[in-house]
Design a protein around this motif. Structure first.
Motif, PDB file in Angstrom:
ATOM      1  N   LEU A  62       0.829  -1.207   0.000  1.00  0.00           N
ATOM      2  CA  LEU A  62       0.000   0.000   0.000  1.00  0.00           C
ATOM      3  C   LEU A  62       0.865   1.260   0.000  1.00  0.00           C
ATOM      4  O   LEU A  62       0.588   2.220  -0.726  1.00  0.00           O
ATOM      5  N   ALA A  63       1.907   1.266   0.819  1.00  0.00           N
ATOM      6  CA  ALA A  63       2.798   2.425   0.879  1.00  0.00           C
ATOM      7  C   ALA A  63       3.510   2.632  -0.456  1.00  0.00           C
ATOM      8  O   ALA A  63       3.649   3.770  -0.922  1.00  0.00           O
ATOM      9  N   LEU A  64       3.937   1.549  -1.098  1.00  0.00           N
ATOM     10  CA  LEU A  64       4.601   1.651  -2.396  1.00  0.00           C
ATOM     11  C   LEU A  64       3.656   2.225  -3.443  1.00  0.00           C
ATOM     12  O   LEU A  64       4.017   3.156  -4.181  1.00  0.00           O
ATOM     13  N   ALA A  65       2.431   1.708  -3.503  1.00  0.00           N
ATOM     14  CA  ALA A  65       1.454   2.220  -4.466  1.00  0.00           C
ATOM     15  C   ALA A  65       1.153   3.688  -4.199  1.00  0.00           C
ATOM     16  O   ALA A  65       1.061   4.492  -5.138  1.00  0.00           O
ATOM     17  N   HIS A  66       1.053   4.064  -2.927  1.00  0.00           N
ATOM     18  CA  HIS A  66       0.789   5.461  -2.570  1.00  0.00           C
ATOM     19  C   HIS A  66       1.927   6.374  -3.020  1.00  0.00           C
ATOM     20  O   HIS A  66       1.697   7.448  -3.564  1.00  0.00           O
ATOM     21  N   GLU A  67       3.152   5.942  -2.798  1.00  0.00           N
ATOM     22  CA  GLU A  67       4.298   6.785  -3.147  1.00  0.00           C
ATOM     23  C   GLU A  67       4.523   6.892  -4.653  1.00  0.00           C
ATOM     24  O   GLU A  67       5.094   7.854  -5.123  1.00  0.00           O
ATOM     25  N   LEU A  68       4.077   5.894  -5.408  1.00  0.00           N
ATOM     26  CA  LEU A  68       4.266   5.939  -6.863  1.00  0.00           C
ATOM     27  C   LEU A  68       3.202   6.780  -7.559  1.00  0.00           C
ATOM     28  O   LEU A  68       3.327   7.063  -8.739  1.00  0.00           O
ATOM     29  N   GLY A  69       2.164   7.160  -6.840  1.00  0.00           N
ATOM     30  CA  GLY A  69       1.201   8.097  -7.405  1.00  0.00           C
ATOM     31  C   GLY A  69      -0.192   7.536  -7.579  1.00  0.00           C
ATOM     32  O   GLY A  69      -0.417   6.330  -7.445  1.00  0.00           O
ATOM     33  N   PRO A  70      -1.128   8.422  -7.905  1.00  0.00           N
ATOM     34  CA  PRO A  70      -2.534   8.024  -7.996  1.00  0.00           C
ATOM     35  C   PRO A  70      -2.859   7.095  -9.165  1.00  0.00           C
ATOM     36  O   PRO A  70      -3.890   6.436  -9.156  1.00  0.00           O
ATOM     37  N   LYS A  71      -1.999   7.006 -10.148  1.00  0.00           N
ATOM     38  CA  LYS A  71      -2.261   6.137 -11.299  1.00  0.00           C
ATOM     39  C   LYS A  71      -1.789   4.704 -11.081  1.00  0.00           C
ATOM     40  O   LYS A  71      -1.963   3.855 -11.936  1.00  0.00           O
ATOM     41  N   VAL A  72      -1.184   4.437  -9.928  1.00  0.00           N
ATOM     42  CA  VAL A  72      -0.697   3.095  -9.617  1.00  0.00           C
ATOM     43  C   VAL A  72      -1.741   2.376  -8.773  1.00  0.00           C
ATOM     44  O   VAL A  72      -2.015   2.776  -7.653  1.00  0.00           O
ATOM     45  N   PRO A  73      -2.341   1.314  -9.309  1.00  0.00           N
ATOM     46  CA  PRO A  73      -3.379   0.617  -8.549  1.00  0.00           C
ATOM     47  C   PRO A  73      -2.780  -0.318  -7.499  1.00  0.00           C
ATOM     48  O   PRO A  73      -1.653  -0.782  -7.629  1.00  0.00           O
ATOM     49  N   PHE A  74      -3.566  -0.580  -6.479  1.00  0.00           N
ATOM     50  CA  PHE A  74      -3.203  -1.573  -5.477  1.00  0.00           C
ATOM     51  C   PHE A  74      -4.228  -2.689  -5.583  1.00  0.00           C
ATOM     52  O   PHE A  74      -5.415  -2.479  -5.357  1.00  0.00           O
ATOM     53  N   CYS A  75      -3.785  -3.866  -5.974  1.00  0.00           N
ATOM     54  CA  CYS A  75      -4.674  -5.020  -6.161  1.00  0.00           C
ATOM     55  C   CYS A  75      -4.165  -6.173  -5.307  1.00  0.00           C
ATOM     56  O   CYS A  75      -3.312  -6.943  -5.745  1.00  0.00           O
ATOM     57  N   PRO A  76      -4.694  -6.313  -4.087  1.00  0.00           N
ATOM     58  CA  PRO A  76      -4.214  -7.398  -3.220  1.00  0.00           C
ATOM     59  C   PRO A  76      -4.669  -8.763  -3.726  1.00  0.00           C
ATOM     60  O   PRO A  76      -5.773  -8.913  -4.228  1.00  0.00           O
ATOM     61  N   MET A  77      -3.785  -9.735  -3.623  1.00  0.00           N
ATOM     62  CA  MET A  77      -4.087 -11.113  -3.992  1.00  0.00           C
ATOM     63  C   MET A  77      -3.477 -12.038  -2.951  1.00  0.00           C
ATOM     64  O   MET A  77      -2.477 -11.694  -2.328  1.00  0.00           O
ATOM     65  N   VAL A  78      -4.056 -13.200  -2.809  1.00  0.00           N
ATOM     66  CA  VAL A  78      -3.470 -14.210  -1.937  1.00  0.00           C
ATOM     67  C   VAL A  78      -2.840 -15.281  -2.821  1.00  0.00           C
ATOM     68  O   VAL A  78      -3.155 -15.405  -4.001  1.00  0.00           O
ATOM     69  N   GLY A  79      -1.946 -16.057  -2.245  1.00  0.00           N
ATOM     70  CA  GLY A  79      -1.215 -17.056  -3.022  1.00  0.00           C
ATOM     71  C   GLY A  79      -2.099 -18.043  -3.758  1.00  0.00           C
ATOM     72  O   GLY A  79      -1.803 -18.435  -4.882  1.00  0.00           O
ATOM     73  N   SER A  80      -3.221 -18.421  -3.160  1.00  0.00           N
ATOM     74  CA  SER A  80      -4.096 -19.395  -3.824  1.00  0.00           C
ATOM     75  C   SER A  80      -4.712 -18.827  -5.093  1.00  0.00           C
ATOM     76  O   SER A  80      -4.964 -19.547  -6.048  1.00  0.00           O
ATOM     77  N   GLU A  81      -4.942 -17.515  -5.143  1.00  0.00           N
ATOM     78  CA  GLU A  81      -5.465 -16.883  -6.359  1.00  0.00           C
ATOM     79  C   GLU A  81      -4.437 -16.941  -7.473  1.00  0.00           C
ATOM     80  O   GLU A  81      -4.777 -17.199  -8.624  1.00  0.00           O
ATOM     81  N   VAL A  82      -3.183 -16.711  -7.156  1.00  0.00           N
ATOM     82  CA  VAL A  82      -2.139 -16.771  -8.163  1.00  0.00           C
ATOM     83  C   VAL A  82      -1.986 -18.201  -8.667  1.00  0.00           C
ATOM     84  O   VAL A  82      -1.933 -18.457  -9.868  1.00  0.00           O
ATOM     85  N   TYR A  83      -1.987 -19.174  -7.751  1.00  0.00           N
ATOM     86  CA  TYR A  83      -1.852 -20.575  -8.122  1.00  0.00           C
ATOM     87  C   TYR A  83      -2.996 -21.023  -9.010  1.00  0.00           C
ATOM     88  O   TYR A  83      -2.787 -21.643 -10.044  1.00  0.00           O
ATOM     89  N   SER A  84      -4.238 -20.671  -8.649  1.00  0.00           N
ATOM     90  CA  SER A  84      -5.394 -21.143  -9.429  1.00  0.00           C
ATOM     91  C   SER A  84      -5.419 -20.492 -10.804  1.00  0.00           C
ATOM     92  O   SER A  84      -5.850 -21.121 -11.766  1.00  0.00           O
ATOM     93  N   SER A  85      -4.953 -19.262 -10.945  1.00  0.00           N
ATOM     94  CA  SER A  85      -4.950 -18.641 -12.261  1.00  0.00           C
ATOM     95  C   SER A  85      -3.858 -19.243 -13.158  1.00  0.00           C
ATOM     96  O   SER A  85      -3.993 -19.277 -14.366  1.00  0.00           O
ATOM     97  N   GLU A  86      -2.777 -19.735 -12.561  1.00  0.00           N
ATOM     98  CA  GLU A  86      -1.717 -20.359 -13.330  1.00  0.00           C
ATOM     99  C   GLU A  86      -2.082 -21.786 -13.747  1.00  0.00           C
ATOM    100  O   GLU A  86      -1.652 -22.274 -14.781  1.00  0.00           O
ATOM    101  N   VAL A  87      -2.860 -22.491 -12.942  1.00  0.00           N
ATOM    102  CA  VAL A  87      -3.208 -23.877 -13.212  1.00  0.00           C
ATOM    103  C   VAL A  87      -4.226 -23.979 -14.334  1.00  0.00           C
ATOM    104  O   VAL A  87      -4.217 -24.906 -15.117  1.00  0.00           O
ATOM    105  N   LYS A  88      -5.112 -22.992 -14.429  1.00  0.00           N
ATOM    106  CA  LYS A  88      -6.178 -23.024 -15.452  1.00  0.00           C
ATOM    107  C   LYS A  88      -5.634 -23.017 -16.817  1.00  0.00           C
ATOM    108  O   LYS A  88      -5.082 -23.102 -17.583  1.00  0.00           O
TER     109      LYS A  88
END
Length: 88
Positions: A62-88
């Motif tokens: 969150l701090a990194l996204a804030h410091e890089l400016g308003p055009k930088v989105p913050f999209c939290p993900m958990v490890g299982s979301e990354v794994y399931s998107s890679e397996v599909k």
């Protein structure tokens, strides 16, 4: 400027500030990423922070996204979301 990552340009990360406490090495590493992106020496679509639960990864992101400016989105993900998107 001690907002966001609490890393003054002249001295490096401080032990605590209004927003961030501890994790000095992690904040300095994220500060390096911030500096590389701002100087256009690092480009990409995402930054993946890995570590044990409760170590402040979300707060650093969150701090990194804030410091890089308003055009930088913050999209939290958990490890299982990354794994399931890679397996599909």
């Amino acid at each position: 400027d001690e907002e966001g990552l609490a890393i003054p340009v002249s001295t490096g990360a401080v032990g605590s500030s209004n927003n961030m406490v501890g994790q000095v090495e992690a904040r300095e590493a994220v500060g390096l990423i911030r500096d590389l992106v701002q100087s256009q020496r690092l480009a990409g679509r995402a930054v993946l922070l890995a570590g044990a639960p409760g170590t402040g990864k979300t707060a650093l992101a969150l701090a990194l996204a804030h410091e890089l400016g308003p055009k930088v989105p913050f999209c939290p993900m958990v490890g299982s979301e990354v794994y399931s998107s890679e397996v599909k």
